[in-house]
Scaffold this active site. Structure first.
Site, PDB file in Angstrom:
ATOM      1  N   LYS A  75     -37.969   0.909  54.610  1.00 49.20           N
ATOM      2  CA  LYS A  75     -36.561   0.708  54.935  1.00 49.20           C
ATOM      3  C   LYS A  75     -36.296  -0.765  55.166  1.00 49.20           C
ATOM      4  O   LYS A  75     -37.236  -1.570  55.245  1.00 49.20           O
ATOM      5  CB  LYS A  75     -36.165   1.534  56.160  1.00 49.20           C
ATOM      6  CG  LYS A  75     -36.938   1.244  57.437  1.00 49.20           C
ATOM      7  CD  LYS A  75     -36.459   2.186  58.546  1.00 49.20           C
ATOM      8  CE  LYS A  75     -37.139   1.896  59.863  1.00 49.20           C
ATOM      9  NZ  LYS A  75     -36.645   2.776  60.947  1.00 49.20           N
TER      10      LYS A  75
ATOM     11  N   TYR B  50     -49.742   6.169  60.586  1.00 46.18           N
ATOM     12  CA  TYR B  50     -50.336   5.972  61.908  1.00 46.18           C
ATOM     13  C   TYR B  50     -51.860   6.177  61.899  1.00 46.18           C
ATOM     14  O   TYR B  50     -52.554   5.725  62.814  1.00 46.18           O
ATOM     15  CB  TYR B  50     -49.755   6.966  62.916  1.00 46.18           C
ATOM     16  CG  TYR B  50     -48.249   7.032  62.986  1.00 46.18           C
ATOM     17  CD1 TYR B  50     -47.569   6.457  64.051  1.00 46.18           C
ATOM     18  CD2 TYR B  50     -47.504   7.687  62.011  1.00 46.18           C
ATOM     19  CE1 TYR B  50     -46.183   6.528  64.145  1.00 46.18           C
ATOM     20  CE2 TYR B  50     -46.125   7.758  62.089  1.00 46.18           C
ATOM     21  CZ  TYR B  50     -45.467   7.179  63.152  1.00 46.18           C
ATOM     22  OH  TYR B  50     -44.104   7.247  63.225  1.00 46.18           O
TER      23      TYR B  50
ATOM     24  N   SER C 147     -41.146   1.844  65.219  1.00 48.23           N
ATOM     25  CA  SER C 147     -40.672   0.574  64.656  1.00 48.23           C
ATOM     26  C   SER C 147     -39.946  -0.237  65.719  1.00 48.23           C
ATOM     27  O   SER C 147     -39.879  -1.462  65.645  1.00 48.23           O
ATOM     28  CB  SER C 147     -39.731   0.834  63.471  1.00 48.23           C
ATOM     29  OG  SER C 147     -38.604   1.576  63.883  1.00 48.23           O
TER      30      SER C 147
ATOM     31  N   ASP D 261     -40.940  16.107  66.696  1.00 46.63           N
ATOM     32  CA  ASP D 261     -41.261  17.187  65.760  1.00 46.63           C
ATOM     33  C   ASP D 261     -40.502  17.095  64.445  1.00 46.63           C
ATOM     34  O   ASP D 261     -40.602  17.982  63.591  1.00 46.63           O
ATOM     35  CB  ASP D 261     -41.011  18.554  66.411  1.00 46.63           C
ATOM     36  CG  ASP D 261     -39.543  18.756  66.815  1.00 46.63           C
ATOM     37  OD1 ASP D 261     -38.716  17.865  66.549  1.00 46.63           O
ATOM     38  OD2 ASP D 261     -39.243  19.816  67.413  1.00 46.63           O
ATOM     39  N   ASP D 262     -39.752  16.014  64.240  1.00 42.84           N
ATOM     40  CA  ASP D 262     -38.938  15.871  63.027  1.00 42.84           C
ATOM     41  C   ASP D 262     -39.768  15.523  61.797  1.00 42.84           C
ATOM     42  O   ASP D 262     -39.242  15.511  60.688  1.00 42.84           O
ATOM     43  CB  ASP D 262     -37.865  14.791  63.232  1.00 42.84           C
ATOM     44  CG  ASP D 262     -38.451  13.460  63.666  1.00 42.84           C
ATOM     45  OD1 ASP D 262     -39.311  13.461  64.551  1.00 42.84           O
ATOM     46  OD2 ASP D 262     -38.031  12.427  63.110  1.00 42.84           O
TER      47      ASP D 262
ATOM     48  N   ASP E 264     -21.526 -19.813  28.668  1.00 41.62           N
ATOM     49  CA  ASP E 264     -22.517 -20.138  29.682  1.00 41.62           C
ATOM     50  C   ASP E 264     -22.910 -21.605  29.571  1.00 41.62           C
ATOM     51  O   ASP E 264     -24.027 -21.952  29.180  1.00 41.62           O
ATOM     52  CB  ASP E 264     -23.737 -19.220  29.503  1.00 41.62           C
ATOM     53  CG  ASP E 264     -24.820 -19.473  30.552  1.00 41.62           C
ATOM     54  OD1 ASP E 264     -24.462 -19.892  31.670  1.00 41.62           O
ATOM     55  OD2 ASP E 264     -26.002 -19.240  30.242  1.00 41.62           O
TER      56      ASP E 264
ATOM     57  N   THR F 175     -34.792  14.079  69.744  1.00 42.62           N
ATOM     58  CA  THR F 175     -33.559  13.917  70.516  1.00 42.62           C
ATOM     59  C   THR F 175     -32.371  14.001  69.566  1.00 42.62           C
ATOM     60  O   THR F 175     -32.112  13.082  68.782  1.00 42.62           O
ATOM     61  CB  THR F 175     -33.559  12.563  71.256  1.00 42.62           C
ATOM     62  OG1 THR F 175     -34.754  12.453  72.030  1.00 42.62           O
ATOM     63  CG2 THR F 175     -32.348  12.453  72.169  1.00 42.62           C
TER      64      THR F 175
ATOM     65  N   HIS G  99     -45.547  12.437  69.032  1.00 45.06           N
ATOM     66  CA  HIS G  99     -44.550  12.184  67.992  1.00 45.06           C
ATOM     67  C   HIS G  99     -43.463  13.239  68.102  1.00 45.06           C
ATOM     68  O   HIS G  99     -43.707  14.364  68.547  1.00 45.06           O
ATOM     69  CB  HIS G  99     -45.198  12.236  66.589  1.00 45.06           C
ATOM     70  CG  HIS G  99     -44.363  11.577  65.523  1.00 45.06           C
ATOM     71  ND1 HIS G  99     -43.256  12.167  64.966  1.00 45.06           N
ATOM     72  CD2 HIS G  99     -44.497  10.363  64.915  1.00 45.06           C
ATOM     73  CE1 HIS G  99     -42.736  11.347  64.059  1.00 45.06           C
ATOM     74  NE2 HIS G  99     -43.473  10.247  64.007  1.00 45.06           N
TER      75      HIS G  99
END
Length: 432
Positions: free
Chosen positions: A44, A75, A9, A91-92, A204, A122, A89
Site C-alpha cells: 500500500k 510476520y 504498520s 481476526d480479520d 514536440d 474493532t 492479531h
C-alpha cells in the site's frame, strides 16, 4: 516473563490498535514489530510518518515493552527470529489476501510451541476512511514532494506512469494489481513534454511554455496525492532553467529531468535520423550546478538525462558524462537508448552503480519494452518511467470509436469498447 508479538504498520494510531496492545499486555511483555517503509510499500502507499517516527510513537505507548523493525509484510520472519510465546492479531486476516501470511505464522508458531491469539477486529475503525480524511494533508506540496525520495529509498523499483491530464493521473493513482506477495501500483506521474504538446495538437519541439505545463500539473495536483517528475527537455538556457527550478520546486514537483542536447528539440527516438546536437558536458554540468543552487527544498531532485547512446557517441562517452554530472550535483542519472535490446543500458547500469551506488538510476524502456520492472531493478535501476503509454492508448481508443460510429452510422457497435459513464464518475472524488 512470557513475550507476545504484535506486528503493525502504525500508519494510524487509533483505539483499535490500543485495544490490541492492552489485550496483549495481559499476557506478558509486548514486542511490537513496526513495519518498515519497504515492507509497507509492497502492499500500500507509504504512510505520512517515516519508520523512525512511527517507531518512536509506538515506543511511547503504555504497555509496549520493545519495538523492533519488521522488514517484510509477512510476520513469520520475525517470529522465527524472536520466538515469542504468543502472537496476537485481529481476526480479520482469516479471509482475503492475508490468509497465506496467517498460515505461514501458524507454521512457525507450531514449530516451537508458540500460540496464536486472535481477537475480534474493532468494527468502528476504518483505515480507508482515516486515509481519506488525511488526503488533503498528503497532497500538500511539501508532503507530495518528499515522497519520491522516500519511495526510492524504500522500494526495489519506483514505477512512474505518464499523465497528460487529471483523468489520466487519476487512472494511474487508482490502478492496482494484486499479486500473492505484493500489490503493484504506480508510485507517481511523469509530465512528458511529448504528451503535453500532443494533447494540445502541437509539435514536440518545446512549443509549450512552462506556464501552460504548470497549469496542467496544478490541475493534476488538485485531484491526486502522488509525486510527479517533469520532463523539461533541455531545460533551456541556464538563466531560464534557474527560474524553472524555483517555480517547480515551490509547486511541489518532486524532480525535473533535463537532457544534454542543444538546439531545437527533436524526439530522442529519432536518433541520428534527424539533426541533433549533444551539449558540451561541462556547460551542461554548470547548468546542473546553477539549478541545484536555485532550489528551495532539499527534497527537490535534478536528474540528468544522458543522450550519448541515442546519438551513438559510445559507452565511454556516456560513462564520462555520468561521472561529470554526478560531480556537478545531479541527484540522479537517466540513461536513454532507442535500441530494441536493453543490453547497452544494462551495461551502463553495471558501470554506473559500481561507481555511484547511492545515485538513483532512471530508465525509460519505450523501445526495449520486453524487459520487466523487476529485471531493471535487479540490474540496478531505481526508477522506471512509462513515458507515453496512456496518451497512445487513448489515441487508439478514440480513433477506433470515431471511425466506428462513422462506419455503422450509430454508436451501438462500439459500445463494448467504452467504459460506462457510471464507472468514470466513480473514479472522480466527490461525484457520488
Amino acid at each position: 516473563m512470557k513475550t507476545i508479538y504484535l506486528g503493525t504498520s502504525a500508519d494510524f494510531i487509533h483505539h483499535g490498535i490500543i485495544n490490541i496492545i492492552e489485550h496483549a499486555a495481559s499476557y506478558g511483555e509486548v514486542i511490537v514489530g513496526c513495519l518498515s517503509d519497504a515492507a509497507i510499500s509492497e502492499f500500500k502507499p507509504l504512510p505520512i510518518l517515516s519508520f523512525e517516527h512511527r517507531k518512536k510513537v509506538l515506543e511511547n505507548i503504555k504497555g509496549v515493552s520493545k519495538v523492533v523493525a519488521q522488514e517484510d509484510w509477512d510476520y513469520s520472519f520475525n517470529l522465527k527470529a524472536l520466538k515469542p510465546n504468543f502472537m496476537i492479531h485481529g481476526d480479520d486476516w482469516r479471509e482475503g489476501h492475508m490468509t497465506h501470511i496467517r498460515n505461514n505464522c501458524m507454521e512457525v508458531l507450531n514449530s516451537y510451541g508458540g500460540k496464536l491469539i486472535e481477537i475480534p477486529y474493532t468494527l468502528d475503525v476504518s483505515a480507508s476512511l482515516l486515509s481519506r480524511d488525511l488526503y488533503s494533508y498528503r497532497a500538500s506540496p511539501s508532503q507530495r514532494q518528499k515522497l519520491l525520495r522516500r519511495l526510492i529509498d524504500s522500494k526495489k523499483i519506483v514505477r512512474i506512469m505518464e499523465a497528460h491530464s487529471p483523468i489520466s493521473a487519476l487512472i494511474s493513482e487508482n490502478a492496482v494489481y494484486e499479486c500473492d506477495d505484493s500489490h503493484r501500483r504506480f508510485d507517481g506521474f511523469w509530465s512528458s513534454s511529448l504528451t503535453d504538446s500532443t494533447e494540445m495538437g502541437k509539435p514536440d519541439i518545446e512549443v509549450l511554455d512552462l506556464s501552460h505545463r504548470t497549469k496542467n500539473i496544478g490541475d493534476i495536483f488538485d485531484v491526486t496525492t502522488k509525486p510527479l517528475i517533469i520532463d523539461l527537455d533541455t531545460g533551456g538556457i541556464p538563466e531560464h532553467f534557474v527560474h524553472s527550478v524555483n517555480r517547480l520546486d515551490r509547486m511541489g514537483v518532486s524532480a525535473v529531468i533535463i537532457e544534454d542536447k542543444t538546439g531545437l528539440k527533436k524526439n530522442s527516438l529519432f536518433g541520428n535520423d534527424v539533426a541533433q546536437t549533444q551539449a558540451d558536458m561541462n556547460e551542461f554540468a554548470e547548468k546542473i550546478r546553477l539549478g541545484k543552487a536555485a532550489q528551495i527544498s532539499p527534497d527537490f531532485m535534478i536528474i540528468a538525462r544522458i543522450e550519448s547512446l541515442i546519438l551513438e557517441k559510445g559507452m565511454e562517452d556516456a560513462r564520462v558524462r555520468g561521472r561529470t554530472y554526478v560531480k556537478a550535483g545531479a541527484d540522479g542519472i537517466m540513461i536513454h537508448s532507442r535500441q530494441k535490446s536493453p543490453a547497452e543500458v544494462l551495461e551502463f547500469a553495471k558501470f554506473h552503480k559500481s561507481e555511484f551506488p547511492n545515485i538513483p538510476l532512471v530508465c525509460v524502456p519505450s523501445s526495449f519494452n520486453e524487459i520487466t520492472a523487476k529485471e531493471l531493478a535487479d540490474a540496478g535501476f531505481d526508477v522506471v518511467i512509462y513515458a507515453n503509454h496512456l496518451m497512445r492508448a487513448s489515441y487508439k481508443a478514440m480513433h477506433e470509436t470515431a471511425t466506428g460510429i462513422l462506419e455503422y452510422d450509430r454508436s451501438w457497435e462500439v459500445e463494448d469498447k467504452l467504459i460506462s459513464i457510471k464507472e468514470i464518475l466513480k473514479l472522480i472524488p466527490g461525484t457520488e
